[in-house]
Design a protein around this motif. Structure first.
Motif, PDB file in Angstrom:
ATOM      1  N   PHE A  52       0.806  -1.218   0.000  1.00 46.37           N
ATOM      2  CA  PHE A  52       0.000   0.000   0.000  1.00 46.37           C
ATOM      3  C   PHE A  52       0.845   1.276   0.000  1.00 46.37           C
ATOM      4  CE2 PHE A  52      -2.772  -3.003   2.518  1.00 46.37           C
ATOM      5  CZ  PHE A  52      -3.657  -3.257   1.481  1.00 46.37           C
ATOM      6  N   THR A  53       2.144   1.137   0.189  1.00 44.79           N
ATOM      7  CA  THR A  53       2.999   2.316   0.332  1.00 44.79           C
ATOM      8  C   THR A  53       2.986   3.176  -0.924  1.00 44.79           C
ATOM      9  OG1 THR A  53       4.415   0.991   1.777  1.00 44.79           O
ATOM     10  CG2 THR A  53       5.296   3.092   1.036  1.00 44.79           C
ATOM     11  N   SER A  54       2.961   2.540  -2.091  1.00 45.71           N
ATOM     12  CA  SER A  54       2.970   3.304  -3.345  1.00 45.71           C
ATOM     13  C   SER A  54       1.722   4.172  -3.479  1.00 45.71           C
ATOM     14  CB  SER A  54       3.078   2.360  -4.541  1.00 45.71           C
ATOM     15  OG  SER A  54       1.952   1.494  -4.614  1.00 45.71           O
ATOM     16  N   VAL A  55       0.593   3.719  -2.922  1.00 42.01           N
ATOM     17  CA  VAL A  55      -0.655   4.476  -3.005  1.00 42.01           C
ATOM     18  C   VAL A  55      -0.559   5.732  -2.143  1.00 42.01           C
ATOM     19  CG1 VAL A  55      -3.140   4.427  -2.566  1.00 42.01           C
ATOM     20  CG2 VAL A  55      -1.983   2.404  -3.500  1.00 42.01           C
ATOM     21  N   LEU A  56      -0.056   5.597  -0.928  1.00 44.77           N
ATOM     22  CA  LEU A  56       0.090   6.754  -0.052  1.00 44.77           C
ATOM     23  C   LEU A  56       1.078   7.764  -0.627  1.00 44.77           C
ATOM     24  CD1 LEU A  56       0.197   4.869   3.367  1.00 44.77           C
ATOM     25  CD2 LEU A  56      -1.685   6.261   2.479  1.00 44.77           C
ATOM     26  N   CYS A  57       2.172   7.261  -1.178  1.00 43.32           N
ATOM     27  CA  CYS A  57       3.160   8.165  -1.786  1.00 43.32           C
ATOM     28  C   CYS A  57       2.571   8.862  -3.009  1.00 43.32           C
ATOM     29  CB  CYS A  57       4.413   7.383  -2.174  1.00 43.32           C
ATOM     30  SG  CYS A  57       5.401   6.818  -0.767  1.00 43.32           S
ATOM     31  N   GLY A  58       1.760   8.135  -3.785  1.00 40.24           N
ATOM     32  CA  GLY A  58       1.115   8.742  -4.942  1.00 40.24           C
ATOM     33  C   GLY A  58       0.142   9.839  -4.547  1.00 40.24           C
ATOM     34  N   LEU A 201       8.793  -1.929  -6.273  1.00 44.51           N
ATOM     35  CA  LEU A 201       9.745  -0.838  -6.109  1.00 44.51           C
ATOM     36  C   LEU A 201       9.848  -0.381  -4.657  1.00 44.51           C
ATOM     37  CD1 LEU A 201       8.706   1.271  -9.223  1.00 44.51           C
ATOM     38  CD2 LEU A 201      10.825  -0.032  -8.956  1.00 44.51           C
ATOM     39  N   TYR A 202       8.987  -0.919  -3.802  1.00 43.33           N
ATOM     40  CA  TYR A 202       8.933  -0.478  -2.405  1.00 43.33           C
ATOM     41  C   TYR A 202       9.308  -1.583  -1.418  1.00 43.33           C
ATOM     42  CZ  TYR A 202       6.429   3.613  -4.151  1.00 43.33           C
ATOM     43  OH  TYR A 202       6.092   4.766  -4.815  1.00 43.33           O
ATOM     44  N   CYS A 203       9.549  -2.792  -1.904  1.00 38.56           N
ATOM     45  CA  CYS A 203       9.748  -3.921  -0.990  1.00 38.56           C
ATOM     46  C   CYS A 203      10.993  -3.753  -0.126  1.00 38.56           C
ATOM     47  CB  CYS A 203       9.824  -5.230  -1.773  1.00 38.56           C
ATOM     48  SG  CYS A 203      11.224  -5.341  -2.911  1.00 38.56           S
ATOM     49  N   SER A 213      14.710   5.181   1.480  1.00 38.55           N
ATOM     50  CA  SER A 213      14.982   4.770   0.097  1.00 38.55           C
ATOM     51  C   SER A 213      13.717   4.614  -0.731  1.00 38.55           C
ATOM     52  CB  SER A 213      15.777   3.450   0.079  1.00 38.55           C
ATOM     53  OG  SER A 213      16.959   3.563   0.804  1.00 38.55           O
ATOM     54  N   LEU A 214      12.759   5.528  -0.544  1.00 40.22           N
ATOM     55  CA  LEU A 214      11.559   5.492  -1.373  1.00 40.22           C
ATOM     56  C   LEU A 214      11.927   5.827  -2.822  1.00 40.22           C
ATOM     57  CD1 LEU A 214       9.111   7.359   1.023  1.00 40.22           C
ATOM     58  CD2 LEU A 214       9.000   4.947   0.392  1.00 40.22           C
ATOM     59  N   VAL A 327       7.734   0.631 -15.286  1.00 43.92           N
ATOM     60  CA  VAL A 327       6.762   0.567 -14.201  1.00 43.92           C
ATOM     61  C   VAL A 327       6.640   1.952 -13.598  1.00 43.92           C
ATOM     62  CG1 VAL A 327       6.272  -0.365 -11.899  1.00 43.92           C
ATOM     63  CG2 VAL A 327       7.197  -1.869 -13.678  1.00 43.92           C
ATOM     64  N   SER A 328       5.403   2.414 -13.418  1.00 42.61           N
ATOM     65  CA  SER A 328       5.178   3.679 -12.727  1.00 42.61           C
ATOM     66  C   SER A 328       5.341   3.457 -11.228  1.00 42.61           C
ATOM     67  CB  SER A 328       3.770   4.199 -13.022  1.00 42.61           C
ATOM     68  OG  SER A 328       3.438   5.269 -12.155  1.00 42.61           O
ATOM     69  N   CYS A 329       6.079   4.347 -10.568  1.00 43.24           N
ATOM     70  CA  CYS A 329       6.291   4.153  -9.131  1.00 43.24           C
ATOM     71  C   CYS A 329       5.025   4.445  -8.322  1.00 43.24           C
ATOM     72  CB  CYS A 329       7.459   4.982  -8.632  1.00 43.24           C
ATOM     73  SG  CYS A 329       7.131   6.733  -8.435  1.00 43.24           S
ATOM     74  N   PHE A 330       4.052   5.117  -8.951  1.00 44.03           N
ATOM     75  CA  PHE A 330       2.740   5.315  -8.325  1.00 44.03           C
ATOM     76  C   PHE A 330       1.706   4.607  -9.191  1.00 44.03           C
ATOM     77  CE2 PHE A 330       4.835   9.629  -7.671  1.00 44.03           C
ATOM     78  CZ  PHE A 330       5.377   9.290  -6.432  1.00 44.03           C
ATOM     79  N   PRO A 331       0.783   3.889  -8.605  1.00 45.02           N
ATOM     80  CA  PRO A 331      -0.219   3.191  -9.415  1.00 45.02           C
ATOM     81  C   PRO A 331      -1.402   4.077  -9.791  1.00 45.02           C
ATOM     82  CG  PRO A 331      -0.450   2.569  -7.108  1.00 45.02           C
ATOM     83  CD  PRO A 331       0.718   3.517  -7.182  1.00 45.02           C
ATOM     84  N   VAL A 332      -1.878   3.893 -11.006  1.00 41.54           N
ATOM     85  CA  VAL A 332      -3.115   4.524 -11.451  1.00 41.54           C
ATOM     86  C   VAL A 332      -4.309   3.736 -10.930  1.00 41.54           C
ATOM     87  CG1 VAL A 332      -4.538   5.080 -13.482  1.00 41.54           C
ATOM     88  CG2 VAL A 332      -2.072   5.548 -13.502  1.00 41.54           C
ATOM     89  N   VAL A 333      -4.167   2.412 -10.906  1.00 42.25           N
ATOM     90  CA  VAL A 333      -5.259   1.536 -10.488  1.00 42.25           C
ATOM     91  C   VAL A 333      -4.767   0.496  -9.481  1.00 42.25           C
ATOM     92  CG1 VAL A 333      -6.516   1.769 -12.664  1.00 42.25           C
ATOM     93  CG2 VAL A 333      -4.885  -0.114 -12.384  1.00 42.25           C
ATOM     94  N   GLU A 334      -5.715  -0.027  -8.747  1.00 44.15           N
ATOM     95  CA  GLU A 334      -5.494  -1.170  -7.868  1.00 44.15           C
ATOM     96  C   GLU A 334      -6.614  -2.183  -8.124  1.00 44.15           C
ATOM     97  OE1 GLU A 334      -3.673  -2.734  -5.967  1.00 44.15           O
ATOM     98  OE2 GLU A 334      -2.333  -1.501  -4.771  1.00 44.15           O
ATOM     99  N   VAL A 335      -6.433  -3.412  -7.609  1.00 44.22           N
ATOM    100  CA  VAL A 335      -7.485  -4.407  -7.726  1.00 44.22           C
ATOM    101  C   VAL A 335      -8.299  -4.435  -6.431  1.00 44.22           C
ATOM    102  CG1 VAL A 335      -6.391  -5.865  -9.460  1.00 44.22           C
ATOM    103  CG2 VAL A 335      -5.827  -6.199  -7.053  1.00 44.22           C
ATOM    104  N   ARG A 336      -9.595  -4.625  -6.569  1.00 39.08           N
ATOM    105  CA  ARG A 336     -10.516  -4.517  -5.442  1.00 39.08           C
ATOM    106  C   ARG A 336     -10.192  -5.494  -4.325  1.00 39.08           C
ATOM    107  NH1 ARG A 336     -14.738  -1.354  -6.627  1.00 39.08           N
ATOM    108  NH2 ARG A 336     -14.995  -0.764  -8.805  1.00 39.08           N
TER     109      ARG A 336
END
Length: 353
Positions: A52-58, A201-203, A213-214, A327-336
């Motif tokens: 979920f980290t990429s979503v918060l950063c986005g 990219l966040y693991c 190291s984000l 790969v975009s470091c921030f996601p446009v979409v997620e799966v439900r």
């Protein structure tokens, strides 16, 4: 606010995914990154392998969404969905964007008397014992292939966003998508813009706050992602069914360019769906895109999400990747399903929440 998050996590009606969505929505709505910053400092993020980290950063990067708004005229959005799937209505009702999209009717290979051998893409990887899941993987893959053909023939469009109907737009998606299209690398064939790709990219960012190291740029090449995956393999998210790291990017959301479509349609015309394994789990569009975006120069025996040995035997595993992938470091979409709001899997034939 930190105490409120702790309290919310203890309540059964909350989970971390729900909190991530609440905080990212508030960050964008109020143009204030504090909501995401507080949750970003919570140790629970590390326990989820930072999915979920990429979503918060986005959300923080695009918290002032109006600053990033622009018309995306040269983009077409298509959503693969089975004609009678209940997920189609849910997707439409939850579409939170002024951007328009079109549904593309997927191929349901689980129907009685499905003519598997009538599809030119089928190259014999399944036998008489094929399960409904095997067939569903084939149907999903062919759906992508047919959509690639349709999109390529739309000669006046240069960029395409392809989604599956279990995906949903994140609160900052419009601004991020505009930025991605404006700044896409000139050599890009495909850009994975989903959470399952970004999480890799966040693991490595740490197990306890403050996370370090984000990622510090918008686009990462697939080569860079593979290097990170191999270096921090033990920190990747694990598939609960087989306890192995999740290595593929997933196909729930990706940007593809016109020249990328040309490469893919040419490949499918020549090779179809290459028989990498005798089942659908290892021979599908997810594995194929992982293979085509990874050169054999990375092959040291470490699994990378596809059967490299078989690919080399077929002659489709060159030193350099077939596709120039990012790969975009921030996601446009997620799966439900990752957020507890799924309604099941068309491939596995399950119902969800």
């Amino acid at each position: 606010m930190g105490q409120e998050i702790d309290c919310a996590l203890k309540k059964s009606r909350w989970n971390l995914g729900a909190l991530v969505l609440e905080c990212s929505e508030a960050t964008v709505e109020y143009s204030n990154p504090i909501f995401s910053k507080v949750l970003l400092s919570h140790p629970e993020l590390a326990k989820t392998n930072h999915i979920f980290t990429s979503v918060l950063c986005g959300a923080m990067a695009f918290s002032n969404s109006s600053e990033y708004q622009s018309a995306i005229d040269d983009l077409n959005i298509e959503v693969i969905s089975l004609l009678n799937s209940p997920r189609r209505n849910l997707f439409s009702s939850s579409w939170n964007s002024k951007l328009t999209f079109s549904f593309f009717n997927g191929v349901d290979a689980r129907v009685p008397n499905f003519g598997l051998t009538s599809f030119p893409e089928y190259r014999g990887h399944l036998d008489q014992g094929a399960t409904s899941v095997d067939l569903a993987h084939f149907g999903c893959s062919v759906s992508h292939f047919r959509l690639w053909e349709k999109m390529y023939n739309q000669s006046n469009i240069q960029y395409f966003l392809l989604l599956e109907d279990d995906a949903f737009l994140l609160p900052f998606a419009e601004g991020l998508l505009a930025s991605l299209v404006r700044n896409i690398p000139q050599n890009a064939d495909i850009v994975f813009v989903n959470g399952r790709a970004a999480e890799k990219l966040y693991c490595h960012v740490g197990m306890t706050p403050p996370y370090s190291s984000l990622p510090d740029k918008l686009f990462y090449s697939r080569d860079e992602v593979v290097v990170n995956m191999k270096a921090y393999r033990e920190l990747l998210r694990v598939n609960p069914s087989n306890k192995k790291p999740v290595l593929y990017n997933g196909c729930d959301g990706y940007l593809i360019t016109k020249k990328g479509l040309k490469k893919l349609t040419d490949f499918i015309s020549k090779y179809g769906l290459p028989p990498l394994t005798p089942n659908g789990v290892g021979t599908n569009v997810d594995n194929l895109l992982a293979l085509l975006s990874t050169g054999s120069k990375h092959d040291d025996g470490t699994p990378l999400g596809f059967n490299g040995v078989k690919a080399a035997e077929i002659g489709i595993y060159p030193t350099e990747p077939y596709l120039n992938a990012y790969v975009s470091c921030f996601p446009v979409v997620e799966v439900r399903e990752r957020y507890g709001i799924g309604i099941g899997s068309d491939i596995n034939g399950t119902t969800g929440k």
